[in-house]
Design an enzyme around this catalytic site. Structure first.
Site, short mmCIF file in Angstrom:
data_model
loop_
_atom_site.label_atom_id
_atom_site.label_comp_id
_atom_site.label_asym_id
_atom_site.label_seq_id
_atom_site.Cartn_x
_atom_site.Cartn_y
_atom_site.Cartn_z
N PRO A 10 8.09 33.67 85.17
CA PRO A 10 8.74 34.15 86.38
C PRO A 10 10.04 34.92 86.13
O PRO A 10 10.79 34.60 85.21
CB PRO A 10 9.04 32.85 87.16
CG PRO A 10 8.96 31.76 86.16
CD PRO A 10 7.97 32.21 85.14
N ASN A 11 10.21 35.92 86.96
CA ASN A 11 11.41 36.77 87.01
C ASN A 11 11.51 37.76 85.84
O ASN A 11 12.40 38.61 85.83
CB ASN A 11 12.70 35.93 87.10
CG ASN A 11 12.72 35.11 88.38
OD1 ASN A 11 12.53 35.66 89.46
ND2 ASN A 11 12.90 33.81 88.27
N ARG A 18 17.79 42.69 86.19
CA ARG A 18 18.15 41.27 86.26
C ARG A 18 19.22 40.95 85.21
O ARG A 18 18.93 40.94 84.00
CB ARG A 18 16.91 40.43 85.97
CG ARG A 18 17.15 38.95 85.92
CD ARG A 18 15.93 38.21 85.43
NE ARG A 18 16.19 36.79 85.44
CZ ARG A 18 15.55 35.91 84.72
NH1 ARG A 18 14.58 36.29 83.91
NH2 ARG A 18 15.86 34.64 84.80
N TYR A 23 20.08 39.56 79.79
CA TYR A 23 18.69 39.81 79.39
C TYR A 23 18.46 41.21 78.81
O TYR A 23 17.36 41.50 78.35
CB TYR A 23 17.76 39.59 80.60
CG TYR A 23 17.78 38.15 81.08
CD1 TYR A 23 17.19 37.14 80.33
CD2 TYR A 23 18.44 37.79 82.26
CE1 TYR A 23 17.22 35.82 80.75
CE2 TYR A 23 18.48 36.47 82.69
CZ TYR A 23 17.87 35.49 81.94
OH TYR A 23 17.91 34.18 82.34
N ASN A 74 7.04 33.71 76.60
CA ASN A 74 8.36 33.54 77.19
C ASN A 74 8.07 33.05 78.60
O ASN A 74 7.74 33.84 79.49
CB ASN A 74 9.16 34.85 77.22
CG ASN A 74 10.54 34.63 77.83
OD1 ASN A 74 10.86 33.53 78.31
ND2 ASN A 74 11.36 35.67 77.81
N ALA A 77 11.89 30.38 83.31
CA ALA A 77 12.43 29.07 83.70
C ALA A 77 11.41 27.93 83.55
O ALA A 77 11.80 26.77 83.43
CB ALA A 77 12.92 29.14 85.15
N HIS A 80 11.69 25.22 80.84
CA HIS A 80 12.54 24.03 80.96
C HIS A 80 11.99 23.00 81.94
O HIS A 80 12.60 21.95 82.13
CB HIS A 80 13.95 24.45 81.41
CG HIS A 80 14.44 25.70 80.75
ND1 HIS A 80 14.64 25.79 79.39
CD2 HIS A 80 14.73 26.95 81.24
CE1 HIS A 80 15.05 27.02 79.08
NE2 HIS A 80 15.12 27.74 80.19
N ASP A 87 1.06 21.15 78.57
CA ASP A 87 -0.27 20.55 78.38
C ASP A 87 -1.33 21.62 78.09
O ASP A 87 -2.22 21.41 77.26
CB ASP A 87 -0.68 19.74 79.61
CG ASP A 87 0.02 18.39 79.67
OD1 ASP A 87 0.60 17.98 78.65
OD2 ASP A 87 -0.02 17.75 80.74
N GLU A 98 7.35 30.94 70.57
CA GLU A 98 8.20 30.86 71.76
C GLU A 98 9.31 31.91 71.64
O GLU A 98 10.02 31.93 70.64
CB GLU A 98 8.84 29.46 71.85
CG GLU A 98 9.78 29.32 73.03
CD GLU A 98 10.45 27.94 73.11
OE1 GLU A 98 10.54 27.25 72.07
OE2 GLU A 98 10.90 27.58 74.20
N HIS A 100 12.59 33.96 73.65
CA HIS A 100 13.53 34.13 74.75
C HIS A 100 14.43 35.31 74.45
O HIS A 100 14.87 35.48 73.30
CB HIS A 100 14.39 32.87 74.94
CG HIS A 100 13.57 31.69 75.31
ND1 HIS A 100 12.96 31.58 76.53
CD2 HIS A 100 13.21 30.60 74.61
CE1 HIS A 100 12.28 30.45 76.57
NE2 HIS A 100 12.40 29.84 75.41
N SER A 102 17.47 35.77 75.79
CA SER A 102 18.79 35.18 75.60
C SER A 102 18.62 33.96 74.68
O SER A 102 17.51 33.66 74.24
CB SER A 102 19.36 34.74 76.95
OG SER A 102 18.60 33.65 77.48
N ARG A 107 23.48 28.34 76.74
CA ARG A 107 23.75 28.59 78.16
C ARG A 107 23.89 27.26 78.91
O ARG A 107 24.29 26.26 78.34
CB ARG A 107 22.64 29.50 78.72
CG ARG A 107 22.63 30.88 78.02
CD ARG A 107 21.51 31.76 78.52
NE ARG A 107 21.65 32.02 79.95
CZ ARG A 107 20.68 32.52 80.71
NH1 ARG A 107 19.50 32.82 80.17
NH2 ARG A 107 20.88 32.73 81.99
N ARG A 111 19.14 24.56 80.61
CA ARG A 111 18.27 25.42 79.80
C ARG A 111 18.12 24.90 78.38
O ARG A 111 17.46 25.52 77.55
CB ARG A 111 18.84 26.85 79.74
CG ARG A 111 18.84 27.55 81.07
CD ARG A 111 19.33 28.99 80.92
NE ARG A 111 19.90 29.45 82.17
CZ ARG A 111 19.19 30.00 83.17
NH1 ARG A 111 17.90 30.19 83.05
NH2 ARG A 111 19.78 30.37 84.28
C1 DHK Z 1 14.23 33.74 80.58
C2 DHK Z 1 14.42 33.11 81.75
O1 DHK Z 1 13.90 33.60 82.87
C3 DHK Z 1 15.25 31.92 81.86
O2 DHK Z 1 14.84 31.07 82.90
C4 DHK Z 1 15.31 31.15 80.56
C5 DHK Z 1 14.66 33.16 79.29
C6 DHK Z 1 15.68 32.07 79.42
C7 DHK Z 1 15.04 34.25 78.30
O3 DHK Z 1 16.12 34.24 77.76
O4 DHK Z 1 14.19 35.11 78.05
O5 DHK Z 1 16.24 30.10 80.68
#
Ligand code: DHK
Length: 141
Positions: A10-11, A18, A23, A74, A77, A80, A87, A98, A100, A102, A107, A111
């Site tokens: 998401p996002n 953003r 990011y 990635n 959110a 976390h 699963d 994995e 990320h 950031s 942070r 997180r």
């Molecule tokens: C991306 C997100 O959307 C956050 O919710 C994570 C992660 C970190 C990133 O750093 O790519 O906490």
């Protein structure tokens, strides 16, 4: 030819606009382009996806079982919070990376926990878009 699935949670579709100070300025399309270029150099095929929906990510992970040689995730959110994604990843026999953009560990405390971390063979954080291609190289090494 090895097949790699890259999943974004998401996002991450909002990258570019953003919180660029966290990011980066690249859009998800820019990152997809970098990954496709790297995959071509490495002779791998790539399936690059994004969803804002936990269940859709779970379904895609389930469908990738036995069908791909590695998964880069990635989960945004959901990293976390999602035992469902944890699963689903446990079903896989292929290596998981994995990623990320950031570094979540530096942070907010919420997180600091990752439900993906114990299942991933490769971890790349805090390197922005370049972290995706680093993970791709590591998975294919
Ligand atoms: C991306 C997100 O959307 C956050 O919710 C994570 C992660 C970190 C990133 O750093 O790519 O906490």
């Amino acid at each position: 030819m090895k097949k790699i699935l890259i999943l974004n949670g998401p996002n991450l579709n909002m990258l570019g606009m953003r919180e660029p100070e966290i990011y980066g300025h690249e859009t998800l399309d820019d990152i997809k382009g970098l990954c496709l270029e790297e995959a071509q150099k490495l002779g791998a095929s790539l399936d690059f996806r994004q969803s804002n929906h936990e269940g859709e990510l779970v379904t895609w992970i389930q469908e990738s079982r036995g069908a791909v040689d590695g998964v880069i995730i990635n989960a945004g959110a959901y990293t976390h919070t999602s035992i469902a994604i944890h699963d689903a990843l446990r079903l896989l026999e292929c290596p998981i990376a994995e990623v990320h953009l950031s570094d979540p560990k530096t942070r907010e405390p919420f997180r600091h926990v990752s439900y993906i971390e114990p299942l991933a063979k490769i971890h790349v954080s805090g390197k922005g878009a370049a972290g995706y291609t680093e993970a791709l190289r590591a998975l294919l090494a």
